[in-house]
Every structure is written in C-alpha cells, then in structure tokens.
Design a protein around this motif. Structure first.
Motif, PDB file in Angstrom:
ATOM      1  N   ALA A 173       5.023  -4.661 -16.955  1.00 32.61           N
ATOM      2  CA  ALA A 173       4.081  -3.688 -17.506  1.00 32.61           C
ATOM      3  C   ALA A 173       2.738  -3.771 -16.792  1.00 32.61           C
ATOM      4  N   GLN A 174       2.433  -4.917 -16.204  1.00 29.56           N
ATOM      5  CA  GLN A 174       1.174  -5.065 -15.482  1.00 29.56           C
ATOM      6  C   GLN A 174       1.379  -4.904 -13.978  1.00 29.56           C
ATOM      7  N   GLY A 175       2.498  -4.349 -13.593  1.00 31.59           N
ATOM      8  CA  GLY A 175       2.721  -4.097 -12.169  1.00 31.59           C
ATOM      9  C   GLY A 175       3.665  -5.087 -11.548  1.00 31.59           C
ATOM     10  N   GLY A 176       4.700  -5.483 -12.237  1.00 30.00           N
ATOM     11  CA  GLY A 176       5.607  -6.476 -11.728  1.00 30.00           C
ATOM     12  C   GLY A 176       6.749  -5.923 -10.905  1.00 30.00           C
ATOM     13  N   ALA A 177       6.905  -4.566 -10.837  1.00 28.00           N
ATOM     14  CA  ALA A 177       8.005  -3.998 -10.076  1.00 28.00           C
ATOM     15  C   ALA A 177       7.746  -4.209  -8.593  1.00 28.00           C
ATOM     16  N   GLU A 178       8.807  -4.571  -7.884  1.00 22.30           N
ATOM     17  CA  GLU A 178       8.666  -4.748  -6.440  1.00 22.30           C
ATOM     18  C   GLU A 178       9.987  -4.448  -5.773  1.00 22.30           C
ATOM     19  N   ILE A 179       9.912  -4.064  -4.510  1.00 19.49           N
ATOM     20  CA  ILE A 179      11.106  -3.835  -3.711  1.00 19.49           C
ATOM     21  C   ILE A 179      10.890  -4.483  -2.352  1.00 19.49           C
ATOM     22  N   VAL A 180      11.976  -4.835  -1.701  1.00 13.70           N
ATOM     23  CA  VAL A 180      11.915  -5.365  -0.342  1.00 13.70           C
ATOM     24  C   VAL A 180      12.629  -4.360   0.552  1.00 13.70           C
ATOM     25  N   VAL A 181      11.902  -3.865   1.520  1.00 10.96           N
ATOM     26  CA  VAL A 181      12.457  -2.887   2.451  1.00 10.96           C
ATOM     27  C   VAL A 181      12.756  -3.606   3.764  1.00 10.96           C
ATOM     28  N   ASP A 182      14.024  -3.567   4.165  1.00 12.49           N
ATOM     29  CA  ASP A 182      14.432  -4.132   5.450  1.00 12.49           C
ATOM     30  C   ASP A 182      15.161  -3.043   6.228  1.00 12.49           C
ATOM     31  N   ARG A 183      15.710  -3.383   7.380  1.00 13.60           N
ATOM     32  CA  ARG A 183      16.385  -2.381   8.220  1.00 13.60           C
ATOM     33  C   ARG A 183      17.603  -1.779   7.508  1.00 13.60           C
ATOM     34  N   LEU A 184      18.326  -2.603   6.741  1.00 11.73           N
ATOM     35  CA  LEU A 184      19.498  -2.094   6.025  1.00 11.73           C
ATOM     36  C   LEU A 184      19.106  -1.056   4.982  1.00 11.73           C
TER      37      LEU A 184
ATOM     38  N   VAL B 115       9.622  -5.938   4.454  1.00 14.09           N
ATOM     39  CA  VAL B 115       8.300  -5.774   3.854  1.00 14.09           C
ATOM     40  C   VAL B 115       8.514  -5.653   2.344  1.00 14.09           C
ATOM     41  N   ARG B 116       7.785  -6.485   1.589  1.00 12.68           N
ATOM     42  CA  ARG B 116       7.879  -6.443   0.134  1.00 12.68           C
ATOM     43  C   ARG B 116       6.735  -5.558  -0.375  1.00 12.68           C
ATOM     44  N   PHE B 117       7.114  -4.525  -1.140  1.00 13.66           N
ATOM     45  CA  PHE B 117       6.135  -3.628  -1.745  1.00 13.66           C
ATOM     46  C   PHE B 117       6.133  -3.868  -3.247  1.00 13.66           C
TER      47      PHE B 117
END
Length: 194
Positions: free
Chosen positions: A97-108, A162-164
């Motif tokens: 709720a305080q901004g914990g969502a994250e994704i990791v973007v790689d070549r795949l 890259v982790r966003f």
C-alpha cells in the motif's frame, strides 16, 4: 482446583478446558472474539505444569495429563504460527500500500509483450492506488518509459535486469529503477529513473 491429589474428574475437567481453549482461539482467529483468551491459557498452563510433575497420579492419569500437555503445546504452536503469518501478511499488504509493488525487467521479459503488459499493469495499478484512484500517466506511456529505460541499461555489459518499483514521496507516486548486475559481471549499475 485444590492442591490435593488429582482425581479423574480433575483430569476430565482439564481436558474440557483444553478443548474450550481451542474453541476460544478458533473464535479469536475467525474474528468473532476480539482478544486472545490469555487468562484461560495461563490458567491451563499453570495447572498442566502442576499436574505433569505430580507423583500422586496413577499411570493412566499421568498418560492423560501428558497427552493433554502435548495437545496444549501443539495448540499454542499452531496459534503462534497462524498469528505470525497474519502479521507477515499485514506487513506485506502495508508495504504494498505504500509502494511495495515491483517488477524486474530483463531481456526475456522484454521479448514477451503479454507478460510485460501484465507486470507493467501491476505497477500502473499501484500508481493509481497511490494517486487516489487515477494514475497521472497512462498504462501505454508507463510501458514505453519502462521499455526505453530497461533497454538502455540491458545493452550494457554485466547488467542482468532493471528492477522498477513504485515509491511515494511528497504524496506523489514515482517509478524508480535499479540496475541489477550479474554475478561476476563487471558493469556497475546505479539507480535509474523510469
């Protein structure tokens, strides 16, 4: 219960109280009861401690009391594990709720547009939630910015991804990015913004 010799009725009463404690904890965990049944638990613990070491027990009574003590400890252990899971879940939900969502973007992930859309959609929902229901940026714009930022860093040597993540500062959600370096990779990654 008195300090005299334990009777079978006293052991039977103890069995009923352990069952009552189990029911009370079930009610507490289900939200029917607001507080833990601490007094009943402490009284049972004290009584079990007294009876387990009693030399006045018959073999059958000693077996029943020992079995009750094991049931009591198993109940305590089960309740503590459930409480710890509940607290961990609350902490995780609070962090999201305080901004914990994250994704990791790689070549795949860049090579799989459908999966990328789902992951970016998760970040977009987090931005919307942090913004009070309306994101200041469209899903398409967010996706394009993430793809551009990740693409620029993924071409560098030693960069694995890259982790966003969404961070809220001054009441405004922002997407922050961190370069993830491969193990043994030579490239040093600094923070990047998307």
């Amino acid at each position: 219960m008195s300090g005299g010799p334990p009777a079978s009725s006293e052991v039977r009463d103890l069995e009923q109280r352990v069952e009552e404690l189990r029911r009370e904890y079930d009610h507490f965990l289900a939200g029917v009861r607001r507080t833990e049944p601490e007094k009943l638990r402490r009284d049972l613990e004290r009584e079990l401690r007294r009876l387990v070491g009693s030399p006045l027990l018959t073999t059958a009574e000693r077996f029943r009391v020992t079995t009750l003590a094991h049931r009591f400890r198993a109940l305590e252990s089960r309740v503590r594990k459930l409480m710890e899971r509940r607290e961990a879940r609350k902490a995780r939900v609070g962090a999201e709720a305080q901004g914990g969502a994250e994704i990791v973007v790689d070549r795949l992930l860049l090579g799989n547009p459908a999966a990328l859309e789902r992951y970016v959609g998760r970040l977009h929902r987090e931005i919307s939630r942090a913004s009070g229901g309306r994101a200041p940026v469209s899903l398409e714009t967010l996706r394009d910015r993430i793809v551009a930022a990740a693409g620029a860093h993924l071409d560098r040597e030693g960069v694995a991804g890259v982790r966003f993540r969404v961070e809220v500062s001054d009441g405004r959600p922002r997407v922050k990015g961190d370069v993830l370096v491969r193990r043994g990779g030579e490239g040093k990654g600094g923070p990047t913004q998307g």
